[in-house]
Design a protein around this motif. Sequence first.
Motif, PDB file in Angstrom:
ATOM      1  N   ILE A 317       0.837  -1.207   0.000  1.00  0.00           N
ATOM      2  CA  ILE A 317       0.000   0.000   0.000  1.00  0.00           C
ATOM      3  C   ILE A 317       0.872   1.257   0.000  1.00  0.00           C
ATOM      4  CG2 ILE A 317      -1.659   1.353   1.334  1.00  0.00           C
ATOM      5  CD1 ILE A 317      -2.750  -1.333   2.435  1.00  0.00           C
ATOM      6  N   GLU A 372      -7.208  -1.641  -2.038  1.00  0.00           N
ATOM      7  CA  GLU A 372      -8.398  -1.858  -1.195  1.00  0.00           C
ATOM      8  C   GLU A 372      -8.409  -3.300  -0.675  1.00  0.00           C
ATOM      9  OE1 GLU A 372      -8.433  -0.162  -4.140  1.00  0.00           O
ATOM     10  OE2 GLU A 372      -8.551   1.713  -3.009  1.00  0.00           O
ATOM     11  N   ARG A 375      -5.983  -3.519   2.131  1.00  0.00           N
ATOM     12  CA  ARG A 375      -6.525  -2.979   3.394  1.00  0.00           C
ATOM     13  C   ARG A 375      -7.492  -3.971   4.036  1.00  0.00           C
ATOM     14  NH1 ARG A 375      -5.567   1.960   0.661  1.00  0.00           N
ATOM     15  NH2 ARG A 375      -4.414   3.382   2.017  1.00  0.00           N
ATOM     16  N   SER A 376      -8.271  -4.628   3.204  1.00  0.00           N
ATOM     17  CA  SER A 376      -9.193  -5.632   3.751  1.00  0.00           C
ATOM     18  C   SER A 376      -8.407  -6.792   4.368  1.00  0.00           C
ATOM     19  CB  SER A 376     -10.136  -6.149   2.656  1.00  0.00           C
ATOM     20  OG  SER A 376     -11.044  -5.129   2.281  1.00  0.00           O
ATOM     21  N   LEU A 378      -5.398  -6.562   5.743  1.00  0.00           N
ATOM     22  CA  LEU A 378      -4.870  -6.075   7.028  1.00  0.00           C
ATOM     23  C   LEU A 378      -5.967  -6.091   8.089  1.00  0.00           C
ATOM     24  CD1 LEU A 378      -2.670  -3.001   5.971  1.00  0.00           C
ATOM     25  CD2 LEU A 378      -1.867  -5.214   6.831  1.00  0.00           C
ATOM     26  N   ALA A 379      -7.151  -5.601   7.700  1.00  0.00           N
ATOM     27  CA  ALA A 379      -8.249  -5.511   8.673  1.00  0.00           C
ATOM     28  C   ALA A 379      -8.633  -6.910   9.165  1.00  0.00           C
ATOM     29  CB  ALA A 379      -9.453  -4.802   8.056  1.00  0.00           C
ATOM     30  N   LEU A 383      -5.825  -7.216  12.121  1.00  0.00           N
ATOM     31  CA  LEU A 383      -6.578  -6.515  13.159  1.00  0.00           C
ATOM     32  C   LEU A 383      -7.759  -7.328  13.685  1.00  0.00           C
ATOM     33  CD1 LEU A 383      -6.565  -2.921  11.585  1.00  0.00           C
ATOM     34  CD2 LEU A 383      -4.975  -3.901  13.249  1.00  0.00           C
ATOM     35  N   GLY A 384      -8.080  -8.423  13.015  1.00  0.00           N
ATOM     36  CA  GLY A 384      -9.178  -9.274  13.492  1.00  0.00           C
ATOM     37  C   GLY A 384     -10.541  -8.644  13.328  1.00  0.00           C
ATOM     38  N   LEU A 385     -10.698  -7.772  12.336  1.00  0.00           N
ATOM     39  CA  LEU A 385     -12.010  -7.127  12.123  1.00  0.00           C
ATOM     40  C   LEU A 385     -12.859  -7.943  11.144  1.00  0.00           C
ATOM     41  CD1 LEU A 385     -10.958  -3.385  11.886  1.00  0.00           C
ATOM     42  CD2 LEU A 385     -12.306  -4.459  13.677  1.00  0.00           C
TER      43      LEU A 385
ATOM     44  N   LEU B 248      -9.494  -0.013  18.141  1.00  0.00           N
ATOM     45  CA  LEU B 248      -9.801  -1.353  17.658  1.00  0.00           C
ATOM     46  C   LEU B 248     -10.781  -2.056  18.610  1.00  0.00           C
ATOM     47  CD1 LEU B 248      -8.939  -3.079  15.293  1.00  0.00           C
ATOM     48  CD2 LEU B 248      -6.940  -3.803  16.594  1.00  0.00           C
ATOM     49  N   VAL B 251     -14.302  -0.447  18.111  1.00  0.00           N
ATOM     50  CA  VAL B 251     -15.094  -0.761  16.906  1.00  0.00           C
ATOM     51  C   VAL B 251     -15.540  -2.219  16.879  1.00  0.00           C
ATOM     52  CG1 VAL B 251     -14.015   1.081  15.555  1.00  0.00           C
ATOM     53  CG2 VAL B 251     -13.153  -1.270  15.342  1.00  0.00           C
ATOM     54  N   LYS B 252     -14.866  -3.056  17.669  1.00  0.00           N
ATOM     55  CA  LYS B 252     -15.307  -4.460  17.746  1.00  0.00           C
ATOM     56  C   LYS B 252     -16.524  -4.616  18.665  1.00  0.00           C
ATOM     57  CE  LYS B 252     -10.857  -6.618  16.712  1.00  0.00           C
ATOM     58  NZ  LYS B 252      -9.664  -7.299  17.229  1.00  0.00           N
ATOM     59  N   GLY B 262     -17.055  -2.157  13.391  1.00  0.00           N
ATOM     60  CA  GLY B 262     -15.869  -2.705  12.748  1.00  0.00           C
ATOM     61  C   GLY B 262     -16.168  -3.675  11.615  1.00  0.00           C
ATOM     62  N   GLN B 265     -16.938  -1.827   5.954  1.00  0.00           N
ATOM     63  CA  GLN B 265     -15.661  -1.785   5.231  1.00  0.00           C
ATOM     64  C   GLN B 265     -14.957  -0.431   5.337  1.00  0.00           C
ATOM     65  OE1 GLN B 265     -15.441  -2.142   0.828  1.00  0.00           O
ATOM     66  NE2 GLN B 265     -14.265  -3.974   1.251  1.00  0.00           N
ATOM     67  N   GLN B 268     -13.157  -0.546   8.483  1.00  0.00           N
ATOM     68  CA  GLN B 268     -12.036  -1.494   8.410  1.00  0.00           C
ATOM     69  C   GLN B 268     -10.841  -0.889   7.675  1.00  0.00           C
ATOM     70  OE1 GLN B 268     -13.740  -4.948   6.539  1.00  0.00           O
ATOM     71  NE2 GLN B 268     -14.648  -5.702   8.453  1.00  0.00           N
ATOM     72  N   HIS B 269     -11.123  -0.226   6.559  1.00  0.00           N
ATOM     73  CA  HIS B 269     -10.010   0.310   5.773  1.00  0.00           C
ATOM     74  C   HIS B 269      -9.295   1.439   6.489  1.00  0.00           C
ATOM     75  CE1 HIS B 269     -11.078  -1.491   1.587  1.00  0.00           C
ATOM     76  NE2 HIS B 269     -11.063  -2.377   2.564  1.00  0.00           N
ATOM     77  N   ALA B 272      -7.162  -0.016   9.039  1.00  0.00           N
ATOM     78  CA  ALA B 272      -5.937  -0.516   8.391  1.00  0.00           C
ATOM     79  C   ALA B 272      -4.950   0.627   8.203  1.00  0.00           C
ATOM     80  CB  ALA B 272      -6.277  -1.161   7.038  1.00  0.00           C
ATOM     81  N   ASP B 273      -5.444   1.806   7.847  1.00  0.00           N
ATOM     82  CA  ASP B 273      -4.556   2.963   7.705  1.00  0.00           C
ATOM     83  C   ASP B 273      -3.961   3.380   9.051  1.00  0.00           C
ATOM     84  OD1 ASP B 273      -4.616   3.281   4.944  1.00  0.00           O
ATOM     85  OD2 ASP B 273      -6.459   4.453   5.002  1.00  0.00           O
TER      86      ASP B 273
END
Lengths: 385, 365
Positions: A317, A372, A375-376, A378-379, A383-385, B248, B251-252, B262, B265, B268-269, B272-273
Amino acid sequence: MTDLLITPEDDAFRKQIRDFAARELDPDTRAKVARGAPLSREDFLGWHLSLHAVGWVAPSWPTEHGGPGWTARQRMIADEEFFRQHCPPMPGFGLKMIGPILIRFGSADQQARFLPRILSGEDWWCQGFSEPGAGSDLASLRTRATRIDGGWIVSGSKTWTTYAQYANWIFCLVRTDPQVKKQQGISIMLIDMATPGVSRRPIRLMDGTEEVNEIFLDDVFVPDALVVGEVNMGWTYAKALLEHERLGIGGVGRSKHLLERVRGMARAAGLDDDHETRSRLAALEIDIIAVEATTLRLLAAAEAGRPLGAETSLLKIRGTEIQQALTELALDIAGQSALPAAESGCLEPPFENVAYQFLNWRKLSIYGGSNEIQRSILAAQVLGL
Amino acid sequence: MTMQIRFEMPSDEALLLKDMAERFVADHYSLAQRSRMLAAPATELPAHWPRMADLGWLGAALPEACGGLGLSPQQVLPLIEVLGAGLVLEPVTPATLQCATVIARLLPEDRASDVLAPILAGQQIEVLVAGPDGMEPAVSARPVPGGWELSGTVRLVPGGAAAAAFWVAVDIDGAAVLRVPAAEAEVTAYRLLDGQAAASVCFDGVLCPPDACWTGARAALDAGAEMALFGALAETSGLVAALLRATLDHVKLREQFGRPIGRFQTVQHRLADMYICREEVRSMVQLAAEAMAGEASDKRRRLLSAAKVKTGDCARAVVRDAIQFHGGMGMTDELAVGHMVKRLLVLGQAGGTRAGHLTAFSAAS
């Protein structure tokens, strides 16, 4: 540009790479890379053969298959230094994609047949992954293979196939079982481009190049011997491939190369003392340092035994964002010098490829898993999202 | 000298300090405990200063010969990250990373040990007084019979509220430092918007004897300024990681439209940033730490400036989205988020401007 890989051992290795490139690289090819011009098959192949002659063409391969035995750190230095010496960035379809897949999952026969020909440059591979209806959602691909005696009949189409016009082989993801969950019915097949039923249509891009193609597969026969590993395991293999060379995806060498080119443009345009231009160059150089430092930090962790996971998506990214930002800065520096069409003969160095590179490099955030998708990843995975 | 950037893993000793700090913060720095401490006058020695001395933190980065632990910046980093994320109110960076470094570099070893002893024992605080970059004089000194007479007011001295003495950067045929007992100056104590104690100090008419004056202080002041910058970067790194964690978690748990936010999308993005920002901050701060341990001064300063610019940009991005995704709750005084945001604001504004560091970086390339 600041280098971070400069321990005394790093310096010695770097010098070896630099001297080799200075000695062996064809001057015309060097000049093209230095000004960002499109490269021909001969440019790539000439450099490929130089590297092959000293056993350096496949840095990531194990030595028993013809790799040079470099560490990950040395591979990063080599990549950076080759860029600095204006060497062509080698297309990775054979060396970085199907080669490593065959090394890991291929049969002994496939390895013996294909790996030496990848190293020698006799075979040029292209990749048949994306389809008109399967881009980011790659697993929904519809090219299907039907079982017959001794092999498969494959029908469908592939797209965005880079340099297929140079290739004599293509590795394809195809659906071998339509009944199961979409990721579970996919196989990797190796297809000779000369097989009856394989045809190609070049796709003209907005920058005027035809570096990508559509590939049509009409009842193409693929013998069992050319299915990689187990049938229906293709998705798993492809994912393993995506993890291969993960540390390289930040493209630090490529970014530094462009940064120096853009600096040269600023000088040529008389903007080297312009405050705004200097600030943007400095900020982008810092961004590159951050990607390089992150790469090295992940490398250190990997060397300490922590396996690399999905976190490397961040390198893709940020690396591509930086490279695209550099093409925008180049446009701003060039002003209307960037405007004549390529075929007009009115473009002057160093601005002749500025607009075309801006257009062409929009691909960076699209290919290899769009930003994109990264990022998905990574999430979901980090990050466990 | 060549740089040895290797991103080595923290040593066992560094991890031990970090573990201790995490326990300390959990035990002593809940928001309620912290807000009680904030009710105390800023002029009081902060509550846990002696305890931090006992734990060895105050001398962590100082040479062993001066009574410190002799740890490199890389090895101190995990400790400072935890103290930063824990929002501790003790002025660890200004007093121990900056001022004590200047003392250790400037004074002969035995004298430095004597002077540093009460500080490292947690009995008092002494801080440096210099311009915003930590190097340039902010006060002028005029030779008079019997020493030097000072004039000038410095409006923001971090950690200055409870200081027993000030080490004042002046120009006496080059960089020099004078030690002024706090009682001799006019100290107006106050708190910054993040609760940290600071002071405005007026030095008009203060007389300083020659035996409290050290000339040839350029290198010592530079080293102190670098440690101060590094300390702020390390605290920033800890805070950015803590803000990401808090966001984090939020949002969960937080549900809207029938599912955790969370799951959306767009959220989520952007998380990620935020994650990318945290990773880049971590990388740049470790890079700065390694550069400080082994690099020649021009390159070291250049990488510190790069780290300051990048961590500042990333911290601001994380601050924005941490508040955004906490929604209205993120605006309140009741969650740690708001306190961390204010601390990051203070850290980001200190230690030189973004423009200044960008220019310094650019000039050195």
